[in-house]
Design a protein around this motif. Structure first.
Motif, PDB file in Angstrom:
ATOM      1  N   ALA A  12     -57.512  10.811 -25.772  1.00  0.00           N
ATOM      2  CA  ALA A  12     -58.593  11.583 -26.387  1.00  0.00           C
ATOM      3  C   ALA A  12     -58.676  12.982 -25.793  1.00  0.00           C
ATOM      4  CB  ALA A  12     -59.924  10.855 -26.203  1.00  0.00           C
ATOM      5  N   ILE A  13     -58.445  13.074 -24.491  1.00  0.00           N
ATOM      6  CA  ILE A  13     -58.492  14.384 -23.833  1.00  0.00           C
ATOM      7  C   ILE A  13     -57.413  15.295 -24.406  1.00  0.00           C
ATOM      8  CG2 ILE A  13     -58.049  15.574 -21.653  1.00  0.00           C
ATOM      9  CD1 ILE A  13     -59.373  13.208 -20.234  1.00  0.00           C
ATOM     10  N   LYS A  14     -56.184  14.789 -24.489  1.00  0.00           N
ATOM     11  CA  LYS A  14     -55.092  15.613 -25.018  1.00  0.00           C
ATOM     12  C   LYS A  14     -55.285  15.910 -26.500  1.00  0.00           C
ATOM     13  CE  LYS A  14     -51.599  13.084 -23.434  1.00  0.00           C
ATOM     14  NZ  LYS A  14     -50.219  12.713 -23.039  1.00  0.00           N
ATOM     15  N   GLY A  15     -55.799  14.934 -27.240  1.00  0.00           N
ATOM     16  CA  GLY A  15     -55.991  15.127 -28.664  1.00  0.00           C
ATOM     17  C   GLY A  15     -57.071  16.144 -28.988  1.00  0.00           C
ATOM     18  N   ALA A  16     -58.045  16.303 -28.074  1.00  0.00           N
ATOM     19  CA  ALA A  16     -59.156  17.220 -28.325  1.00  0.00           C
ATOM     20  C   ALA A  16     -58.940  18.590 -27.694  1.00  0.00           C
ATOM     21  CB  ALA A  16     -60.452  16.604 -27.791  1.00  0.00           C
ATOM     22  N   THR A  17     -57.767  18.793 -27.124  1.00  0.00           N
ATOM     23  CA  THR A  17     -57.512  20.027 -26.380  1.00  0.00           C
ATOM     24  C   THR A  17     -56.456  20.872 -27.071  1.00  0.00           C
ATOM     25  OG1 THR A  17     -58.050  18.930 -24.293  1.00  0.00           O
ATOM     26  CG2 THR A  17     -56.796  20.956 -24.149  1.00  0.00           C
ATOM     27  N   SER A  18     -56.684  22.166 -27.118  1.00  0.00           N
ATOM     28  CA  SER A  18     -55.690  23.118 -27.629  1.00  0.00           C
ATOM     29  C   SER A  18     -54.831  23.592 -26.464  1.00  0.00           C
ATOM     30  CB  SER A  18     -56.380  24.317 -28.281  1.00  0.00           C
ATOM     31  OG  SER A  18     -55.482  25.400 -28.425  1.00  0.00           O
ATOM     32  N   ILE A  19     -53.559  23.206 -26.468  1.00  0.00           N
ATOM     33  CA  ILE A  19     -52.694  23.641 -25.374  1.00  0.00           C
ATOM     34  C   ILE A  19     -52.532  25.161 -25.393  1.00  0.00           C
ATOM     35  CG2 ILE A  19     -50.552  23.270 -26.691  1.00  0.00           C
ATOM     36  CD1 ILE A  19     -49.247  22.439 -24.003  1.00  0.00           C
ATOM     37  N   ARG A  20     -52.527  25.753 -26.587  1.00  0.00           N
ATOM     38  CA  ARG A  20     -52.436  27.210 -26.657  1.00  0.00           C
ATOM     39  C   ARG A  20     -53.622  27.863 -25.948  1.00  0.00           C
ATOM     40  NH1 ARG A  20     -54.781  31.114 -29.466  1.00  0.00           N
ATOM     41  NH2 ARG A  20     -55.941  29.615 -30.731  1.00  0.00           N
ATOM     42  N   ALA A  21     -54.838  27.335 -26.167  1.00  0.00           N
ATOM     43  CA  ALA A  21     -56.029  27.912 -25.538  1.00  0.00           C
ATOM     44  C   ALA A  21     -55.969  27.770 -24.023  1.00  0.00           C
ATOM     45  CB  ALA A  21     -57.283  27.239 -26.088  1.00  0.00           C
ATOM     46  N   VAL A  22     -55.478  26.632 -23.539  1.00  0.00           N
ATOM     47  CA  VAL A  22     -55.399  26.416 -22.086  1.00  0.00           C
ATOM     48  C   VAL A  22     -54.375  27.355 -21.456  1.00  0.00           C
ATOM     49  CG1 VAL A  22     -54.744  24.756 -20.306  1.00  0.00           C
ATOM     50  CG2 VAL A  22     -56.208  24.045 -22.195  1.00  0.00           C
ATOM     51  N   VAL A  23     -53.207  27.480 -22.090  1.00  0.00           N
ATOM     52  CA  VAL A  23     -52.164  28.360 -21.545  1.00  0.00           C
ATOM     53  C   VAL A  23     -52.639  29.810 -21.569  1.00  0.00           C
ATOM     54  CG1 VAL A  23     -49.814  29.228 -21.881  1.00  0.00           C
ATOM     55  CG2 VAL A  23     -50.290  26.784 -22.163  1.00  0.00           C
ATOM     56  N   ALA A  24     -53.214  30.240 -22.692  1.00  0.00           N
ATOM     57  CA  ALA A  24     -53.715  31.610 -22.786  1.00  0.00           C
ATOM     58  C   ALA A  24     -54.854  31.838 -21.801  1.00  0.00           C
ATOM     59  CB  ALA A  24     -54.169  31.906 -24.214  1.00  0.00           C
ATOM     60  N   GLY A  25     -55.726  30.824 -21.637  1.00  0.00           N
ATOM     61  CA  GLY A  25     -56.844  30.949 -20.701  1.00  0.00           C
ATOM     62  C   GLY A  25     -56.420  31.049 -19.255  1.00  0.00           C
ATOM     63  N   SER A  26     -55.190  30.600 -18.961  1.00  0.00           N
ATOM     64  CA  SER A  26     -54.690  30.682 -17.586  1.00  0.00           C
ATOM     65  C   SER A  26     -54.095  32.051 -17.271  1.00  0.00           C
ATOM     66  CB  SER A  26     -53.625  29.602 -17.348  1.00  0.00           C
ATOM     67  OG  SER A  26     -52.385  29.973 -17.924  1.00  0.00           O
ATOM     68  N   GLY A  27     -54.106  32.955 -18.264  1.00  0.00           N
ATOM     69  CA  GLY A  27     -53.615  34.305 -18.020  1.00  0.00           C
ATOM     70  C   GLY A  27     -52.279  34.633 -18.653  1.00  0.00           C
ATOM     71  N   LEU A  53     -42.229  28.643 -24.446  1.00  0.00           N
ATOM     72  CA  LEU A  53     -42.624  28.264 -25.797  1.00  0.00           C
ATOM     73  C   LEU A  53     -43.802  27.301 -25.714  1.00  0.00           C
ATOM     74  CD1 LEU A  53     -42.116  28.077 -28.900  1.00  0.00           C
ATOM     75  CD2 LEU A  53     -40.666  26.091 -28.374  1.00  0.00           C
ATOM     76  N   VAL A  54     -44.851  27.610 -26.452  1.00  0.00           N
ATOM     77  CA  VAL A  54     -46.013  26.725 -26.556  1.00  0.00           C
ATOM     78  C   VAL A  54     -46.093  26.226 -27.999  1.00  0.00           C
ATOM     79  CG1 VAL A  54     -48.516  26.550 -26.365  1.00  0.00           C
ATOM     80  CG2 VAL A  54     -47.232  27.948 -24.727  1.00  0.00           C
ATOM     81  N   ASP A  55     -45.991  24.929 -28.145  1.00  0.00           N
ATOM     82  CA  ASP A  55     -45.985  24.305 -29.471  1.00  0.00           C
ATOM     83  C   ASP A  55     -47.307  23.574 -29.663  1.00  0.00           C
ATOM     84  OD1 ASP A  55     -45.641  22.719 -31.735  1.00  0.00           O
ATOM     85  OD2 ASP A  55     -43.507  22.403 -31.337  1.00  0.00           O
ATOM     86  N   GLU A  56     -48.196  24.181 -30.459  1.00  0.00           N
ATOM     87  CA  GLU A  56     -49.516  23.595 -30.672  1.00  0.00           C
ATOM     88  C   GLU A  56     -49.438  22.290 -31.446  1.00  0.00           C
ATOM     89  OE1 GLU A  56     -53.812  24.873 -30.610  1.00  0.00           O
ATOM     90  OE2 GLU A  56     -52.321  23.974 -29.308  1.00  0.00           O
ATOM     91  N   ARG A  57     -48.543  22.228 -32.405  1.00  0.00           N
ATOM     92  CA  ARG A  57     -48.443  21.021 -33.244  1.00  0.00           C
ATOM     93  C   ARG A  57     -47.934  19.832 -32.423  1.00  0.00           C
ATOM     94  NH1 ARG A  57     -44.745  23.259 -37.976  1.00  0.00           N
ATOM     95  NH2 ARG A  57     -43.601  23.843 -36.085  1.00  0.00           N
ATOM     96  N   GLY A  58     -46.971  20.073 -31.564  1.00  0.00           N
ATOM     97  CA  GLY A  58     -46.443  18.999 -30.732  1.00  0.00           C
ATOM     98  C   GLY A  58     -47.225  18.781 -29.455  1.00  0.00           C
TER      99      GLY A  58
END
Length: 362
Positions: A12-27, A53-58
């Motif tokens: 649920a944590i991974k499913g509700a999280t945008s990896i793009r937002a986390v990577v961008a938020g880290s600078g 490469l950050v793949d939001e879909r995967g």
């Protein structure tokens, strides 16, 4: 998974999280590279051309330069030096994902990796107050000079001093005393809620903050003068982060220093150093050293330091190069004696030559 993390719903944590937002938020600055894909400079190795490469879909990231790969939890573990459970808690508490609260469950104290906006503002403000107080207390500044910590580093590292008065008065005036108490900066005495009803937990201590992205992530204080029966160092509650993580992450060589003042000494000598503020750092929190080909161990020459060296050597393997300091001194001791800096760099040069010779003989 440890008992501490048995309540986690990782899917649920991974499913509700945008990896793009986390990577961008880290600078990491990301630019589009197709549907649901972004590219950026990899933070895990010296990257001049975007290879991350950050793949939001995967829901994953991959670096074509250093090979770093994984999901959003793996990214946080590498980037922040967190354990698996700590990374999941960060995602739970950082506004990306919040499970429904359990009725009757007490609120969880924010961890250092999970500060909300209000807590971050208060912690940054506390560091600014401490820095201002240091300028007002010449005895604290003189102590730093005696420990061979130069003035430029005092400013660059955001060092401060807790005089026991300035912070509690400031937080009370701003209406932030409760937040200060939650963070561990204040503790309440009795039921009074005025400024006089709180005590600064770091009172009488030099403050060394852990800065990440220019923001205060955590801090530790060293009591002045000699502590007697009181503990020499006191840190904010919660998990201890890696001190200086951003200075060592992504570097080809890094220096592991045992003590806080050893770490400050290493920074004053221009070294990419970090410190666990002691001798223990779990193996799962060493991911930020993925790009390092060499990790120099600058540990105290005592039983605890030698045991720690063996543990780090077992985890880091061929990367690990322990440095035996002259006369069994620690790095800050060495800095305080004439010619100490030159002695250290002579020791470092010998270690580098030995490593090169061993590599050439293979």
């Amino acid at each position: 998974m440890s008992s501490e993390g048995k309540d986690l719903d990782v899917g649920a944590i991974k499913g509700a999280t945008s990896i793009r937002a986390v990577v961008a938020g880290s600078g990491v600055h990301l630019v589009p590279s197709g549907a649901g894909r972004w590219l950026g400079l990899c933070p895990f190795h010296p990257d001049r051309r975007p290879s991350l490469l950050v793949d939001e879909r995967g829901g994953h990231f991959h670096c074509f330069g250093c090979g770093a790969h994984g999901d959003v939890i793996d990214f946080l573990r590498r980037r922040q030096g967190l354990s698996f459970v700590e990374a999941c808690r960060w995602l739970e508490d950082d506004g990306q994902y919040r499970p429904a609260p359990v009725r009757g469950e007490p609120p969880r104290r924010p961890t250092r990796a999970a500060l909300g906006l209000a807590e971050q503002v208060v912690l940054d403000a506390a560091c600014a107050v401490y820095q201002h107080s240091l300028a007002e207390h010449p005895e604290a500044k003189e102590y730093l000079r005696e420990r061979a910590i130069p003035d430029w580093l005092v400013s660059a590292a955001g060092l401060g001093y807790a005089d026991g008065e300035a912070l509690r008065a400031f937080l009370h005036a701003q209406g932030w005393s409760n937040a200060g108490e939650s963070l561990g900066l204040l503790r309440r005495e009795g039921k009074e809620t005025s400024a006089e009803g709180y005590v600064e937990t770091m009172s009488g201590r030099l403050i060394v903050p852990e800065l990440r992205g220019g923001r205060c992530h955590w801090l530790i204080g060293r009591i002045l003068p000699d502590p007697g029966s009181e503990a020499r160092f006191r840190a904010l509650p919660g998990p201890k982060p890696v001190l200086g993580l951003e200075r060592a992450a992504g570097r080809r060589a890094a220096f592991l220093c045992e003590g806080v003042f050893d770490w400050l000494t290493a920074l004053s000598w221009g070294l990419p150093a970090f410190s666990p503020c002691g001798t223990h750092l779990p193996a799962e929190r060493l991911g930020f050293l993925a790009s390092a080909s060499t990790v120099y161990g600058v540990l105290d020459a005592d039983d605890a330091g030698r045991a720690a060296g063996e543990r780090f050597g077992a985890v880091l393997g061929r990367k690990w190069v322990p440095l035996a300091l002259p006369d069994g001194l620690d790095l800050n001791d060495l800095a305080m004696r004439p010619g100490g800096r030159e002695e250290f760099f002579a020791t470092l040069a010998r270690a580098r030559r030995t490593r090169e010779e061993e590599a050439g003989g293979e």
